[in-house]
Structure formats: C-alpha cells, structure tokens
Design an enzyme around this catalytic site. Structure first.
Site, short mmCIF file in Angstrom:
data_model
loop_
_atom_site.label_atom_id
_atom_site.label_comp_id
_atom_site.label_asym_id
_atom_site.label_seq_id
_atom_site.Cartn_x
_atom_site.Cartn_y
_atom_site.Cartn_z
N GLY A 9 0.84 -1.20 0.00
CA GLY A 9 0.00 0.00 0.00
C GLY A 9 0.87 1.24 0.00
N CYS A 10 0.36 2.27 0.58
CA CYS A 10 1.04 3.56 0.61
C CYS A 10 2.42 3.43 1.24
CB CYS A 10 0.20 4.56 1.41
SG CYS A 10 1.02 6.12 1.72
N PHE A 11 3.44 3.92 0.52
CA PHE A 11 4.80 3.78 1.07
C PHE A 11 5.04 4.69 2.25
CE2 PHE A 11 6.23 5.90 -3.18
CZ PHE A 11 5.77 7.16 -2.80
N CYS A 13 3.13 4.76 4.79
CA CYS A 13 2.78 3.88 5.91
C CYS A 13 3.86 2.83 6.16
CB CYS A 13 1.47 3.15 5.62
SG CYS A 13 0.02 4.20 5.43
#
Length: 173
Positions: A9-11, A13
């Site tokens: 997912g979002c890097f 995070c």
C-alpha cells in the site's frame, strides 16, 4: 546486511513502520514491479498513480539479519497491511497499492511462500528493479506527523506495531 523489497500500500505507511524496527538500518520509499521505461527514466509519482506503468509503491529495507530476520520482517509486513484485498489498502485504491514481496534470493522466496496464507493476494516476485521516489516522499511520516493522513491512517498502524511487536521496536520510536 540484507535487502528486502516490499509493496504494502502507501509507502508513507510502510516506511514509517519499518523504520521503527530494531535491526533495520534504512528504509527508502520508491517504486517497484513495473514496466521498464522506454526512455530509461525513473517513474514519477504521477506516472505510477495513473496505474498504467504497473509499478507499485514499495519500500526497500536494509537490515541486519543478526538482529532481525527476514521472516520477522515478513511477519510485520503481513500484520501491518491488508494482504487479502487486491489493489487496495484502506482508502488507497489502484494497482499501485497492491501487496507484493520482491525476493532477492531463493531463501527469501521460500520464506515468503511459507508465510503466505491461502487467503493472501500478495504477489511473490523476483526482484528486478527499484526506483527511489521523489525526495518529498522520503521520511514523510516523520516530517509530517500532524498531516491528517498520518494521524488517521499511519498512527494506528504504528500503534499496532508497538503492541504486537513491542520486543522488535526500537526504544526511541
């Protein structure tokens, strides 16, 4: 030192999570798993966000295996993102947010295959390339903790990490 390359997912995070683990010496946000650029250029955030390059937001982790094992890295990976939903992590939707492990050796491949549960959609792929993301993405959480996305999305993930993996988290995290 060893290298692990993960897409969860979002890097913002994943970088925030893995920087907090004992034995991790560096985490870089970037792009992996996509089509090579015809002109040899690194993919940009805008290109990757379009979904047409097949890259995903990923992190590259350098770690000391005498302090933290690759198996532990993957245990944290699976526990701190949703490996069961294709092309989505919470509010982030698109192929750039899919779950993937890019192995750097046969040993890493075997560990990933052993830990992957049947319900996981996580891709297990040989490492081929990694492009560092733009500088403003690096250490985003640490520089922008008051940003709403960080408070709403990343803080709970770090809290979960601190609770479930407390013996593996650096003291100053």
């Amino acid at each position: 030192m060893e290298t692990a390359t993960l897409g969860g997912g979002c890097f913002w995070c994943t970088e925030a999570i893995f920087k907090r683990l004992k034995g991790v010496t560096s985490v870089i946000s970037g792009y992996a798993g996509g089509n090579p650029s015809a002109d040899g250029e690194n993919p940009s955030y805008e290109n990757v966000s379009s979904g047409t390059t097949r890259h995903l937001e990923a992190i590259q982790i350098e770690f000391d295996p005498s302090i933290i094992s690759y198996e532990k890295i993957l245990e944290v990976f699976f526990a701190t993102h949703d490996p069961t939903t294709p092309n989505r992590q919470g509010y982030d939707v698109g192929p750039q947010y899919r779950s993937a492990i890019f192995y750097h050796s046969k040993k890493q491949q075997k560990i990933a295959e052993r830990l992957k549960k049947p319900s996981f959609v996580t891709e297990i792929l040989p490492f081929s390339n990694f492009y560092k993301a733009e500088e403003y993405h690096q250490s985003f959480y640490d520089k922008n903790k008051s940003y709403p996305y960080c408070q709403i999305i990343i803080n709970p993930k770090i809290q979960k990490l601190s609770e479930e993996f407390k013996n593996d988290v650096k003291k100053d995290s």
